[in-house]
Design a protein around this motif. Structure first.
Motif: not given
Length: 125
Positions: A84-91, A120-125
């Motif tokens: 939860n509350s994913l951040k770009p740095e979690d990519t 693959q997990v990609t979190v966009s800002s």
């Protein structure tokens, strides 16, 4: 030989959630601790979360504490990572691994074997 298959990765916006799954091919999976690791491009594989064989203890890396939850369903030979509350740095590519020591709680790469292929997990800002 245990085969692990991760799934549930994808592209999500910052602040969003994903749930990863790791399915094991053998019932002996339920007798061993499990862990999630992740590897971002150009970086070493790092510990994310671990869980004991019966799920009564968990451990998290500081960057994900309070946001990620590891759990397992031994009847389904599956371990989960709710993010939860994913951040770009979690990519990163997220991997699950089986702990080597049956009654341990792995948090280092060398404490696990039988890795999956990753998701693959990609979190966009």
């Amino acid at each position: 030989q245990v085969q692990l298959v991760e799934s549930g990765g994808g592209l999500v916006q910052a602040g969003g959630s994903l749930r990863l799954s790791c399915a094991a091919s053998r019932r002996t999976f339920s007798s061993y601790p499990m862990a999630w690791f992740r590897q971002a491009p150009g970086k070493e594989r790092e510990f994310v979360a671990g869980i004991t064989w019966n799920g009564d203890s968990t451990k998290y890396a500081d960057p994900v504490k309070g946001r990620f939850t590891i759990s397992r369903d031994n009847a389904k030979n599956t371990v989960y990572l709710q993010m939860n509350s994913l951040k770009p740095e979690d990519t990163a590519v997220y991997y699950c691994g089986v702990g080597v020591v049956r009654y341990g709680l792995p948090s280092r790469r060398e404490e696990c074997n039988y890795w999956g292929q990753g998701t693959q997990v990609t979190v966009s800002s």
